[in-house]
Design a protein around this motif. Structure first.
Motif, mmCIF file in Angstrom:
data_model
loop_
_atom_site.group_PDB
_atom_site.id
_atom_site.type_symbol
_atom_site.label_atom_id
_atom_site.label_comp_id
_atom_site.label_asym_id
_atom_site.label_seq_id
_atom_site.Cartn_x
_atom_site.Cartn_y
_atom_site.Cartn_z
ATOM 1 N N ILE A 4 0.697 -1.151 0.116
ATOM 2 C CA ILE A 4 0.034 0.046 -0.119
ATOM 3 C C ILE A 4 0.817 1.107 -0.132
ATOM 4 O O ILE A 4 2.023 1.234 0.737
ATOM 5 N N TYR A 37 -1.363 -2.289 -4.505
ATOM 6 C CA TYR A 37 -2.388 -1.375 -4.711
ATOM 7 C C TYR A 37 -1.772 -0.051 -5.563
ATOM 8 O O TYR A 37 -0.656 0.221 -5.376
ATOM 9 N N THR A 58 -7.525 1.569 -7.167
ATOM 10 C CA THR A 58 -8.562 2.191 -6.128
ATOM 11 C C THR A 58 -8.543 3.677 -6.513
ATOM 12 O O THR A 58 -7.824 4.261 -7.309
ATOM 13 N N ALA A 75 -7.173 2.350 -0.376
ATOM 14 C CA ALA A 75 -6.318 0.999 -0.479
ATOM 15 C C ALA A 75 -6.528 0.552 0.820
ATOM 16 O O ALA A 75 -6.615 -0.901 0.746
ATOM 17 N N HIS A 78 -9.917 -0.988 1.283
ATOM 18 C CA HIS A 78 -9.989 -2.377 0.538
ATOM 19 C C HIS A 78 -9.113 -3.651 1.526
ATOM 20 O O HIS A 78 -9.868 -4.659 1.403
#
Length: 369
Positions: A4, A37, A58, A75, A78
């Motif tokens: 991330i 991500y 995203t 991110a 999610h």
């Protein structure tokens, strides 16, 4: 595991993205299920994309101030839903969202990057956001990673948290052909994002004089336009010995530029271990660096350093360009230092150890509940 806080995979934007391009396939080789991500606008189609790496894009706000925060939030939301075994989080701005991951019992390995709140490119609000994000990271991050020992010292002194030292790696390029019109060892190279703390204004001043005797190659951009891009564009238009290549995403092309340069000026001042510096060293570039604690940590005290002033930069670069024995000495320093922990194999192995340790600790805690 999930990554991330970067622009995605594969992306060629900066240091975090370079690390992910090396780390994601390495982790796949170690039997990890890897999810990265990213932002759809920043992902590049590239032949070396590993099909084992899952990419999830995203939503976010595309501007200089809000992109990291907004994409980091979506991110993390999610990941909150999917609950990976462990998350590798890049950038302390995402510290705001670490409580979400902790709430789901997702251990986090956080690369704290540099001292962002001291960068001249950020305004007061952005600096405040980064400083608060750092406090949140210190409070909620499971393991912190610093790419420089000096950055680790700052975090210990200011936030009371120890960091695991994991730098960036470098790799030697293949025999990629040099740019047309460039002569090996007769050009001065700079590779940098166009921000003041990378000493671009001072290098531009030095380049006006250096271009009388050598070719000068400038790689990089601001990503948002601005006066530094205007200054470099004007310099290149006014002097046929100055070549501005903009952002170069072709790894082999960039590595060839480092391999064949007569001198590489590295002006980064606040970012810890800089990926561009390590890549330059891995290709034997004779480095002239701005004198900072970070650059001395990576290069060692026997390298060539200068003050961030145009005439000082010019003097130091000329000394290297005009002295073959000094070019050879600095090239050897670069190659030797890279082998002292700044290889991608060593870097990826260090990340994998931390990720596996946290994943196993989480698994054990769930079994013993």
């Amino acid at each position: 595991m999930a990554v991330i806080g970067t622009r995605g995979y594969p992306s060629f934007y900066g240091g975090f993205e370079t690390a992910v391009r090396k780390l994601a396939p390495y982790l796949a080789d170690q039997s990890w299920n890897v999810t990265v991500y990213g932002r759809s606008a920043d992902l590049e189609q590239h032949s070396d994309k590993d099909p084992r790496v899952q990419v999830i894009t995203t939503a976010g706000v595309e501007n200089k101030s809000l992109s990291t925060l907004s994409y980091g939030l979506t991110a993390c939301l999610h990941a909150f839903w999917t609950k990976p075994d462990v998350a590798l989080v890049m950038n302390v701005a995402n510290g705001f969202w670490l409580p979400l991951l902790r709430l789901r019992r997702i251990p986090t390995i956080v690369n704290v990057d540099g001292i962002e709140w001291e960068r001249a490119k950020w305004g007061r609000l952005a600096k405040t956001i980064f400083k608060i994000g750092a406090f949140m990271t210190a409070r909620f991050g499971t393991v912190l990673i610093a790419d420089s020992k000096e950055i680790g010292r700052r975090w210990r002194d200011e936030f009371g948290r120890d960091c695991v030292f994991v730098p960036y790696g470098g790799e030697a390029g293949s025999d990629h052909s040099l740019e047309d019109g460039l002569s090996p060892e007769r050009y001065v190279l700079v590779v940098a994002r166009f921000v003041p703390e990378n000493t671009l204004p001072e290098f531009i001043s030095a380049a006006r004089n250096l271009a009388r005797d050598y070719q000068v190659v400038i790689v990089g951009s601001s990503g948002y336009g601005g006066h530094l891009e205007d200054d470099v564009r004007l310099l290149a238009e006014e002097n046929e010995n100055v070549r501005w290549l903009g952002h170069v995403s072709d790894d082999q092309r960039l590595l060839a530029l480092w391999r064949h340069c007569g001198a590489y000026f590295h002006g980064h001042s606040v970012g810890g271990t800089n990926p561009a510096l390590v890549q330059a060293m891995a290709n034997g570039a004779p480095v002239v660096a701005r004198d900072t604690v970070y650059n001395r940590e990576v290069l060692g005290n026997d390298a060539a350093f200068c003050l961030p002033e145009g005439d000082e930069i010019e003097r130091a670069v000329r000394r290297v360009m005009d002295t073959p024995s000094e070019r050879k000495r600095l090239s050897n320093i670069s190659l030797e230092r890279v082998q002292q922990g700044y290889t991608w194999e060593a870097v990826c192995a260090a990340y994998e150890r931390e990720l596996r340790s946290q994943a196993e600790e989480k698994s054990l805690s769930e079994v013993t509940k």
